[in-house]
Design a protein around this motif. Structure first.
Motif, PDB file in Angstrom:
ATOM      1  N   PRO A   1      -2.338-102.424 -15.061  1.00 18.93           N
ATOM      2  CA  PRO A   1      -2.300-103.286 -13.851  1.00 18.93           C
ATOM      3  C   PRO A   1      -1.835-102.420 -12.520  1.00 18.93           C
ATOM      4  CG  PRO A   1      -0.240-103.394 -15.042  1.00 18.93           C
ATOM      5  CD  PRO A   1      -1.441-102.667 -15.853  1.00 18.93           C
ATOM      6  N   VAL A   2      -1.149-101.205 -12.806  1.00 23.50           N
ATOM      7  CA  VAL A   2      -0.785-100.141 -11.609  1.00 23.50           C
ATOM      8  C   VAL A   2      -2.129 -99.676 -11.113  1.00 23.50           C
ATOM      9  CG1 VAL A   2       0.080 -98.058 -10.934  1.00 23.50           C
ATOM     10  CG2 VAL A   2       1.365 -99.544 -12.683  1.00 23.50           C
ATOM     11  N   PHE A   3      -3.043 -99.351 -11.780  1.00 24.96           N
ATOM     12  CA  PHE A   3      -4.457 -98.782 -11.300  1.00 24.96           C
ATOM     13  C   PHE A   3      -5.175 -99.692 -10.740  1.00 24.96           C
ATOM     14  CE2 PHE A   3      -3.936 -95.447 -14.722  1.00 24.96           C
ATOM     15  CZ  PHE A   3      -3.474 -94.403 -13.732  1.00 24.96           C
ATOM     16  N   LEU A   4      -5.404-101.052 -11.277  1.00 24.99           N
ATOM     17  CA  LEU A   4      -6.109-102.074 -10.878  1.00 24.99           C
ATOM     18  C   LEU A   4      -5.140-102.506  -9.538  1.00 24.99           C
ATOM     19  CD1 LEU A   4      -8.152-104.113 -11.087  1.00 24.99           C
ATOM     20  CD2 LEU A   4      -6.708-105.814 -12.255  1.00 24.99           C
ATOM     21  N   GLY A   5      -4.099-102.673  -9.438  1.00 25.40           N
ATOM     22  CA  GLY A   5      -3.577-103.104  -8.156  1.00 25.40           C
ATOM     23  C   GLY A   5      -3.775-101.688  -6.921  1.00 25.40           C
ATOM     24  N   GLN A   6      -3.652-100.594  -7.288  1.00 22.72           N
ATOM     25  CA  GLN A   6      -3.877 -99.564  -6.302  1.00 22.72           C
ATOM     26  C   GLN A   6      -5.525 -99.601  -5.775  1.00 22.72           C
ATOM     27  OE1 GLN A   6      -1.533 -96.751  -5.117  1.00 22.72           O
ATOM     28  NE2 GLN A   6      -0.684 -98.684  -5.276  1.00 22.72           N
ATOM     29  N   LEU A   7      -6.154-100.116  -7.039  1.00 20.07           N
ATOM     30  CA  LEU A   7      -7.614-100.085  -6.403  1.00 20.07           C
ATOM     31  C   LEU A   7      -7.981-101.147  -5.474  1.00 20.07           C
ATOM     32  CD1 LEU A   7     -10.430 -99.050  -6.844  1.00 20.07           C
ATOM     33  CD2 LEU A   7     -10.535-100.786  -8.867  1.00 20.07           C
ATOM     34  N   VAL A   8      -7.296-102.417  -5.736  1.00 19.78           N
ATOM     35  CA  VAL A   8      -7.440-103.640  -4.859  1.00 19.78           C
ATOM     36  C   VAL A   8      -6.770-103.272  -3.427  1.00 19.78           C
ATOM     37  CG1 VAL A   8      -6.479-106.038  -4.491  1.00 19.78           C
ATOM     38  CG2 VAL A   8      -7.386-105.247  -6.680  1.00 19.78           C
ATOM     39  N   GLN A   9      -5.668-102.477  -3.543  1.00 21.47           N
ATOM     40  CA  GLN A   9      -5.230-101.940  -2.045  1.00 21.47           C
ATOM     41  C   GLN A   9      -6.216-101.213  -1.601  1.00 21.47           C
ATOM     42  OE1 GLN A   9      -1.590 -99.128  -0.701  1.00 21.47           O
ATOM     43  NE2 GLN A   9      -0.889-100.955  -2.366  1.00 21.47           N
ATOM     44  N   ALA A  10      -6.568-100.112  -2.040  1.00 25.44           N
ATOM     45  CA  ALA A  10      -7.823 -99.260  -1.371  1.00 25.44           C
ATOM     46  C   ALA A  10      -8.786 -99.918  -0.934  1.00 25.44           C
ATOM     47  CB  ALA A  10      -7.720 -98.134  -2.658  1.00 25.44           C
ATOM     48  N   GLN A  11      -9.393-101.294  -1.693  1.00 23.31           N
ATOM     49  CA  GLN A  11     -10.583-101.794  -1.297  1.00 23.31           C
ATOM     50  C   GLN A  11      -9.989-102.375  -0.170  1.00 23.31           C
ATOM     51  OE1 GLN A  11     -10.884-105.268  -1.386  1.00 23.31           O
ATOM     52  NE2 GLN A  11     -12.978-105.224  -0.680  1.00 23.31           N
ATOM     53  N   ARG A  12      -8.876-103.236  -0.115  1.00 23.09           N
ATOM     54  CA  ARG A  12      -8.394-103.974   1.151  1.00 23.09           C
ATOM     55  C   ARG A  12      -8.289-103.064   2.391  1.00 23.09           C
ATOM     56  NH1 ARG A  12      -4.538-106.353  -1.371  1.00 23.09           N
ATOM     57  NH2 ARG A  12      -2.989-104.811  -0.748  1.00 23.09           N
ATOM     58  N   GLU A  13      -7.935-101.843   2.112  1.00 26.22           N
ATOM     59  CA  GLU A  13      -7.590-100.804   3.370  1.00 26.22           C
ATOM     60  C   GLU A  13      -8.991-100.315   3.721  1.00 26.22           C
ATOM     61  OE1 GLU A  13      -5.071 -97.947   1.850  1.00 26.22           O
ATOM     62  OE2 GLU A  13      -3.072 -99.069   2.130  1.00 26.22           O
ATOM     63  N   LEU A  14      -9.956-100.257   2.927  1.00 23.26           N
ATOM     64  CA  LEU A  14     -11.269 -99.920   3.251  1.00 23.26           C
ATOM     65  C   LEU A  14     -11.907-100.703   3.879  1.00 23.26           C
ATOM     66  CD1 LEU A  14     -13.357 -97.539   2.866  1.00 23.26           C
ATOM     67  CD2 LEU A  14     -14.050 -98.677   0.719  1.00 23.26           C
ATOM     68  N   SER A  15     -11.749-102.169   3.636  1.00 24.90           N
ATOM     69  CA  SER A  15     -12.403-102.931   4.423  1.00 24.90           C
ATOM     70  C   SER A  15     -11.905-103.052   5.748  1.00 24.90           C
ATOM     71  CB  SER A  15     -12.194-104.330   3.588  1.00 24.90           C
ATOM     72  OG  SER A  15     -12.871-104.390   2.331  1.00 24.90           O
ATOM     73  N   LEU A  16     -10.494-102.887   6.152  1.00 24.83           N
ATOM     74  CA  LEU A  16      -9.937-103.012   7.319  1.00 24.83           C
ATOM     75  C   LEU A  16     -10.511-101.785   8.094  1.00 24.83           C
ATOM     76  CD1 LEU A  16      -6.184-104.001   6.638  1.00 24.83           C
ATOM     77  CD2 LEU A  16      -7.902-105.240   7.626  1.00 24.83           C
ATOM     78  N   ARG A  17     -10.369-100.664   7.550  1.00 26.34           N
ATOM     79  CA  ARG A  17     -11.078 -99.401   8.194  1.00 26.34           C
ATOM     80  C   ARG A  17     -12.498 -99.422   8.754  1.00 26.34           C
ATOM     81  NH1 ARG A  17      -6.533 -99.128   7.882  1.00 26.34           N
ATOM     82  NH2 ARG A  17      -5.158 -97.113   7.512  1.00 26.34           N
ATOM     83  N   LEU A  18     -13.273-100.101   7.554  1.00 24.47           N
ATOM     84  CA  LEU A  18     -14.694-100.412   8.017  1.00 24.47           C
ATOM     85  C   LEU A  18     -14.997-101.330   9.279  1.00 24.47           C
ATOM     86  CD1 LEU A  18     -16.421-100.742   4.563  1.00 24.47           C
ATOM     87  CD2 LEU A  18     -16.561 -98.610   6.340  1.00 24.47           C
ATOM     88  N   ALA A  19     -13.995-102.433   9.322  1.00 24.06           N
ATOM     89  CA  ALA A  19     -14.056-103.512  10.416  1.00 24.06           C
ATOM     90  C   ALA A  19     -13.582-102.631  11.703  1.00 24.06           C
ATOM     91  CB  ALA A  19     -12.872-104.641  10.110  1.00 24.06           C
ATOM     92  N   GLU A  20     -12.437-101.703  11.560  1.00 29.49           N
ATOM     93  CA  GLU A  20     -12.095-101.260  12.747  1.00 29.49           C
ATOM     94  C   GLU A  20     -13.261-100.068  13.242  1.00 29.49           C
ATOM     95  OE1 GLU A  20      -8.647 -99.114  11.886  1.00 29.49           O
ATOM     96  OE2 GLU A  20      -7.252-100.774  11.722  1.00 29.49           O
ATOM     97  N   ILE A  21     -14.033 -99.457  12.398  1.00 29.76           N
ATOM     98  CA  ILE A  21     -15.039 -98.557  12.699  1.00 29.76           C
ATOM     99  C   ILE A  21     -16.127 -99.399  13.461  1.00 29.76           C
ATOM    100  CG2 ILE A  21     -16.810 -97.011  11.875  1.00 29.76           C
ATOM    101  CD1 ILE A  21     -14.824 -96.130   9.638  1.00 29.76           C
ATOM    102  N   THR A  22     -16.534-100.534  12.772  1.00 25.47           N
ATOM    103  CA  THR A  22     -17.442-101.391  13.508  1.00 25.47           C
ATOM    104  C   THR A  22     -17.489-101.837  14.763  1.00 25.47           C
ATOM    105  OG1 THR A  22     -18.175-102.146  11.184  1.00 25.47           O
ATOM    106  CG2 THR A  22     -18.826-103.609  13.121  1.00 25.47           C
ATOM    107  N   GLU A  23     -16.234-102.055  14.926  1.00 26.73           N
ATOM    108  CA  GLU A  23     -15.371-102.682  16.253  1.00 26.73           C
ATOM    109  C   GLU A  23     -15.775-101.405  17.311  1.00 26.73           C
ATOM    110  OE1 GLU A  23     -11.620-104.723  18.439  1.00 26.73           O
ATOM    111  OE2 GLU A  23     -11.555-104.111  16.197  1.00 26.73           O
ATOM    112  N   ALA A  24     -15.137-100.369  16.859  1.00 24.12           N
ATOM    113  CA  ALA A  24     -15.354 -99.013  17.621  1.00 24.12           C
ATOM    114  C   ALA A  24     -16.879 -98.901  18.054  1.00 24.12           C
ATOM    115  CB  ALA A  24     -14.606 -97.986  16.885  1.00 24.12           C
ATOM    116  N   ARG A  25     -17.637 -98.817  17.091  1.00 18.66           N
ATOM    117  CA  ARG A  25     -19.252 -98.510  17.480  1.00 18.66           C
ATOM    118  C   ARG A  25     -19.715 -99.647  18.314  1.00 18.66           C
ATOM    119  NH1 ARG A  25     -21.646 -96.905  11.655  1.00 18.66           N
ATOM    120  NH2 ARG A  25     -20.981 -94.946  11.563  1.00 18.66           N
TER     121      ARG A  25
END
Length: 371
Positions: free
Chosen positions: A134-158
């Motif tokens: 569950p620790v690895f799965l939770g960290q994976l979900v957290q990384a996926q959520r942060e990656l989605s936010l970063r991609l949204a920020e990059i798209t907005e910046a572009r």
């Protein structure tokens, strides 16, 4: 937010039900009070896992320590891992859960020599893997959520960068257009004004002097408007600027008098018309009189404007031309532009020949819709 709460609450309720079912299957409710109490506490405390993940995890530890139920502590550990970035804390929590789940309860029944058995080492490895999952799965979900936010920020910046690039290109084009307008059009109109002024002073004929005065006045007015348009183009969108001082119904009479043709204005309008409607009426009359002057030489025109049934109606009618028209350059966009302006305001523009051989332009605009 209100559209997301029902699914989250439904998921929490389903998780609590799963934890209760796990406790019902793996806990003997007739054996002692402590085990059922810890199992039920661990199940129902899951409703707080999003608000207080660490406290929820601590409250589910007795479930892993005393009973064989695993849903509540594993769910709490997963939630903590998906919301926390403190990896040392997560490693300690996973280790604590593995120890609590591995050691027998009560701890006084533990015999140290039994820990060296092969099956105990296998059980310990299995428990550690169960705690780490569950620790690895939770960290994976957290990384996926942060990656989605970063991609949204990059798209907005572009998108922002693309917009700035387009604005830069537009600014360059507008600056070039302003330079051409200033160098070519302004020079030609200035010559017209100068020549008209000379004709006005040097001519002895009264009609010629009046015509020259009209040409000079219109040339000077055109130069003023052209200078304002050039300043707007050079601003290149850096600040909101109107293209020219916007006309109103109060300027209609002056427009008709300076049209260069014999025209009559008949109006019956309230004074509180919306500015957009007033500008549309003015531009329509201006375009109609220009067309009469260009295409119906010697004709007279009548401008009728009235407000009826919540709509402004404009009719510009000209008689049959009495002499041939001069060939003048035209982009033939005037009526199309009037139609687009009227459509944006919810109105209509129509035109066509009259029964006596003249021509008529009609505009109808709603009033209340444009307030």
């Amino acid at each position: 937010m209100s559209t997301r709460r029902p699914p989250v609450r439904l998921l929490d309720a389903a998780l609590v039900c799963a934890a209760v079912a796990d406790a019902w299957v793996n806990v003997d409710f007739n054996d002692q009070v402590a085990a059922p109490a810890c199992a039920l506490l661990g199940a129902f405390v899951l409703v707080l896992r999003r608000r207080a993940p660490l406290a929820t995890y601590v409250l589910t530890l007795p479930t892993a320590m005393i009973t064989d139920a695993v849903v509540a502590p594993l769910a709490a550990l997963y939630t903590l891992a998906s919301l926390s970035r403190h990896r040392v804390l997560l490693a300690c929590c996973a280790l604590v859960y593995a120890i609590a789940d591995f050691l027998p309860w009560p701890w006084s029944a533990l015999k140290t020599y039994e820990l060296s058995g092969t099956h105990h080492l296998v059980n310990l490895s299995y428990t550690l893997a169960t705690a780490a999952a569950p620790v690895f799965l939770g960290q994976l979900v957290q990384a996926q959520r942060e990656l989605s936010l970063r991609l949204a920020e990059i798209t907005e910046a572009r998108e922002h960068e693309r917009l700035l690039t387009a604005q830069g290109v537009l600014a360059k084009e507008r600056a070039e257009l302003a330079r051409e307008m200033h160098d070519v059009v302004s020079h030609q109109v200035s010559l017209i004004a100068v020549q008209a002024g000379a004709l006005q002073v040097g001519s002895r004929d009264t009609e010629t002097r009046q015509a020259a005065a009209t040409i000079r006045r219109l040339s000077v007015q055109t130069l003023d408007e052209l200078r304002h348009m050039v300043s707007v183009l050079r601003a290149a969108g850096s600040r909101p600027t109107e293209l020219t001082p916007q006309p109103s119904l109060a300027d209609l009479q002056r427009l008709v008098d300076g049209s260069g043709i014999e025209a009559e204005l008949k109006t019956d309008l309230p004074e509180d018309l919306p500015p957009t409607v007033q500008r549309a009426v003015y531009r329509t009359v201006q375009e109609a009189l220009t067309n009469v002057r260009k295409h119906a030489a010697g004709a007279t025109a009548t401008v009728r404007i009235l407000c009826k049934d919540g709509s402004v109606r404009v009719t510009v009618t000209n008689t049959v031309p009495t002499r041939p028209s001069l060939a003048l350059p035209s982009a033939r966009h005037g009526l199309a532009g009037l139609g687009q302006r009227a459509e944006l305001l919810g109105g209509t523009v129509s035109s066509g020949p009259t029964a006596d051989g003249g021509y008529e332009l009609r505009l109808e605009l709603p009033v209340e819709q444009n307030r």
